[in-house]
Design a protein around this motif. Structure first.
Motif, PDB file in Angstrom:
ATOM      1  N   HIS A  26      41.216  42.138  46.304  1.00 32.30           N
ATOM      2  CA  HIS A  26      42.056  43.405  45.124  1.00 32.30           C
ATOM      3  C   HIS A  26      41.987  44.538  45.599  1.00 32.30           C
ATOM      4  O   HIS A  26      40.115  45.052  46.001  1.00 32.30           O
ATOM      5  CB  HIS A  26      40.857  43.574  43.614  1.00 32.30           C
ATOM      6  CG  HIS A  26      41.193  41.866  42.828  1.00 32.30           C
ATOM      7  ND1 HIS A  26      41.626  42.226  41.391  1.00 32.30           N
ATOM      8  CD2 HIS A  26      40.512  40.851  43.004  1.00 32.30           C
ATOM      9  CE1 HIS A  26      41.391  40.926  41.572  1.00 32.30           C
ATOM     10  NE2 HIS A  26      40.516  40.092  42.003  1.00 32.30           N
TER      11      HIS A  26
ATOM     12  N   VAL B  60      44.273  38.346  36.338  1.00 37.49           N
ATOM     13  CA  VAL B  60      42.716  38.833  36.613  1.00 37.49           C
ATOM     14  C   VAL B  60      42.449  37.446  35.696  1.00 37.49           C
ATOM     15  O   VAL B  60      42.552  37.265  34.609  1.00 37.49           O
ATOM     16  CB  VAL B  60      42.358  39.954  36.094  1.00 37.49           C
ATOM     17  CG1 VAL B  60      40.307  39.399  35.886  1.00 37.49           C
ATOM     18  CG2 VAL B  60      42.645  41.115  37.435  1.00 37.49           C
TER      19      VAL B  60
ATOM     20  N   GLY C 222      41.222  40.344  31.716  1.00 36.39           N
ATOM     21  CA  GLY C 222      40.666  41.187  33.009  1.00 36.39           C
ATOM     22  C   GLY C 222      40.862  42.067  32.941  1.00 36.39           C
ATOM     23  O   GLY C 222      40.954  42.910  32.034  1.00 36.39           O
TER      24      GLY C 222
ATOM     25  N   ASP D   5      34.418  45.087  35.657  1.00 35.59           N
ATOM     26  CA  ASP D   5      35.299  43.498  36.491  1.00 35.59           C
ATOM     27  C   ASP D   5      34.246  42.734  36.323  1.00 35.59           C
ATOM     28  O   ASP D   5      34.887  41.533  36.170  1.00 35.59           O
ATOM     29  CB  ASP D   5      35.181  43.905  38.348  1.00 35.59           C
ATOM     30  CG  ASP D   5      35.543  44.976  38.248  1.00 35.59           C
ATOM     31  OD1 ASP D   5      37.155  44.866  38.501  1.00 35.59           O
ATOM     32  OD2 ASP D   5      35.509  45.760  38.683  1.00 35.59           O
TER      33      ASP D   5
END
Length: 562
Positions: free
Chosen positions: A183, A46, A10, A373
């Motif tokens: 987050h 992630v 991630g 992301d």
């Protein structure tokens, strides 16, 4: 010493940039002993629970991490970093978590909810804490399909809850060990405030959460139990949960997304452009130039965009990992933009000039490491659906499946470019047909939405509804739904297209193409149930400010992030 437990999955670049922005320096955990030598430890999980835990085990990090936690040393987990503290997850049966908090992480199961839970939601604090106190009115960015629930065994850990169908645990703290489901590095100024408090020693300050004592490993038959915080779920998106203890329920907002179509102009410079029915050249032949991508992204962040999407429409001529200018756009943008970034264009397998094969997973990984992301897959998704249809199912080899397996469903967006094809009757085609209120050129009352590739220049025998359904089954977490017919018209979103796709899938849908005024955003949210709406040209040309869109939504009673 602030140490980052980056196990290789991630986007952690944004977290690094956020910490640097706050004036702190990071060291990386590179071997098991580094964990026990850390003074402050951040675990930014992630991706998928199983992949994260297997990686921790393979690196030899699990036991020293459990020892660090048991010693009540400063720790902040993020997303999977929170979920890993529990005993396990339904996402990865049979793979144990760290076992610090009793309970199993479960998938959101309410059928009427889009999953993943994706977007900006609030917190309902259950106790005092220097980490989060005073931030109850703020919105934070969540993106997850699995959640922890408060119960009698883990109630002493629960610091905050959030509502989505029912209440779920959105923050935990006991002693100097804390974790959040959202987050902070993607939650704008509110998220930076949370990170700044942790790095500034908030967990060392006396509070009810700190007074609960240091964490311990899960022990069978433990006598120390407290009642659960919050309720077990209400009928209206969790509204009854907060009301049980007199607190207001939290609410997921609708997202307003700024999209930047990026391509090289004739001089070789990357510019933000915008087409009319996908034609990006001016009458004189020059590529339409509406600004520089990094500068525009910064502007939209400051103006309140909830997310920013980059679509690389230059068609990679050779090898995407050699496209350093676009990777550099992501790296530079993530230095100052702390909302989610999506990148699309060229996310597929490649073979370089030397014959070395790079998988779509390799390409996506480089974009994640550069600050993305989520990655957006377009034309390759159409080809994947054609293959799956011929084969009778997925076999795990598609880019969608590979990336979702490692980085989680929430990391994969499918960008669909459909156009209307009118037919005299539903029997005239095997594709999914709707009865339309917008008749065709010969008065046809039926149409289907044909998926296109190559920037809308080539149609395929795949309809948007089929594509969305198949991609969801393969592991995609979101649909970005464009419309060639409405692109650049300013006449409003294609509500029939959006409703057809939204009603066919259970993952979030982003409405795109056709917005011309703020009322169009209210219209699409009220009439289709889309979770987000995207615009480009009207924002680039300052015809409609993002603030005006949010003011209109708020006036119409549609929840938005301020």
């Amino acid at each position: 010493m602030i140490s980052l437990l980056d196990y290789g999955a991630g986007n952690v670049r944004s977290l690094r940039n956020a910490i640097s922005k706050l004036g702190f320096e990071l060291t990386d955990i590179r071997r098991p002993d580094d964990i026990l030598n850390a003074e402050y430890l951040i675990f930014p999980g992630v991706g998928a629970f199983g992949a994260a835990m297997q990686r921790l085990n393979a690196l030899g990090y699990t036991e020293p991490l459990q020892e660090y936690l048991a010693a009540d040393r400063p720790f902040l987990g993020i997303c999977i970093g929170l979920q890993s503290l529990f005993e396990g997850s339904e996402e990865s049966p049979g793979i144990p978590g760290l076992g610090v908090i009793p309970g199993v992480v479960r998938r959101f199961s309410e059928r009427r909810l889009a999953v993943p839970h994706m977007g900006w939601n609030g917190l309902r604090l259950q106790r005092d804490s220097a980490l989060l106190s005073g931030l109850e009115q703020q919105r934070f960015y969540f993106v997850h399909s699995y959640h922890a629930e408060a119960n009698a065994e883990n109630a002493r850990w629960v610091l905050a809850e959030t509502d989505y169908g029912g209440a779920f645990v959105s923050a935990v703290q006991r002693g100097r060990v804390a974790a959040v489901q959202f987050h902070p590095e993607k939650s704008g100024q509110a998220g930076l405030e949370v990170l700044g408090r942790f790095l500034g020693g908030a967990l060392d300050q006396p509070s009810l959460a700190a007074a609960a004592g240091p964490p311990t490993q899960v022990a069978a038959g433990s006598e120390d139990r407290r009642p659960s915080f919050g309720g077990k779920g209400g009928e209206q998106d969790g509204e009854q949960d907060g009301e049980q203890d007199g607190a207001l329920p939290t609410q997921l907002t609708k997202r307003v997304i700024a999209c930047l179509d990026v391509r090289s102009n004739d001089a070789g410079d990357l510019v933000v452009t915008k087409g009319d029915q996908y034609d990006v050249r001016e009458s004189g032949g020059e590529v339409r130039n509406l600004g520089k991508p990094v500068e525009l992204a910064q502007r939209y962040y400051e103006e309140g965009a909830d997310e920013i999407t980059f679509l690389n429409i230059t068609a990679f001529r050779d090898f995407p990992l050699a496209d350093q200018p676009m990777l550099e756009v992501l790296r530079r943008t993530s230095e100052n933009v702390f909302v989610p970034l999506t990148i699309g264009g060229g996310i597929r397998a490649f073979t370089d000039a030397d014959g070395h094969v790079y998988s779509a997973l390799d390409v996506a990984g480089e974009y994640f490491r550069s600050g993305a992301d989520k990655i957006s897959i377009g034309s390759d998704a159409v080809e994947t659906v054609e293959t799956v249809r011929a084969r009778g199912g997925g076999d795990g080899s598609s880019a969608i499946e590979e990336i979702a397996r490692v980085y989680g469903n929430q990391a994969v967006v499918i960008s669909v470019d459909p156009r209307r094809v009118y037919v005299p009757s539903p029997e005239a085609t095997e594709r999914t047909v709707i009865e339309t209120a917008i008749p065709g050129p010969n008065g046809e009352r039926y149409c289907w939405f044909q998926c296109t590739v190559k920037g809308g220049r080539e149609g395929r025998d795949v309809d948007a509804v089929e594509l969305a359904r198949v991609c969801e089954q393969l592991g995609a977490g979101e649909i970005l739904l464009n419309s060639i017919d409405r692109d650049g018209t300013g006449s409003g979103f294609d509500l029939e297209l959006i409703e057809a796709v939204r009603s066919a899938v259970s993952i979030p849908v982003i409405a795109s193409s056709g917005a011309g005024r703020p009322e169009h955003f209210s219209e699409v949210f009220e009439r289709t149930g889309a979770e987000a709406a995207l615009a480009a040209g009207i924002f680039h040309r300052r015809e409609v400010p993002i603030a005006a869109v949010k003011a209109q939504l708020s006036a119409d009673g549609i929840p938005v992030r301020d």
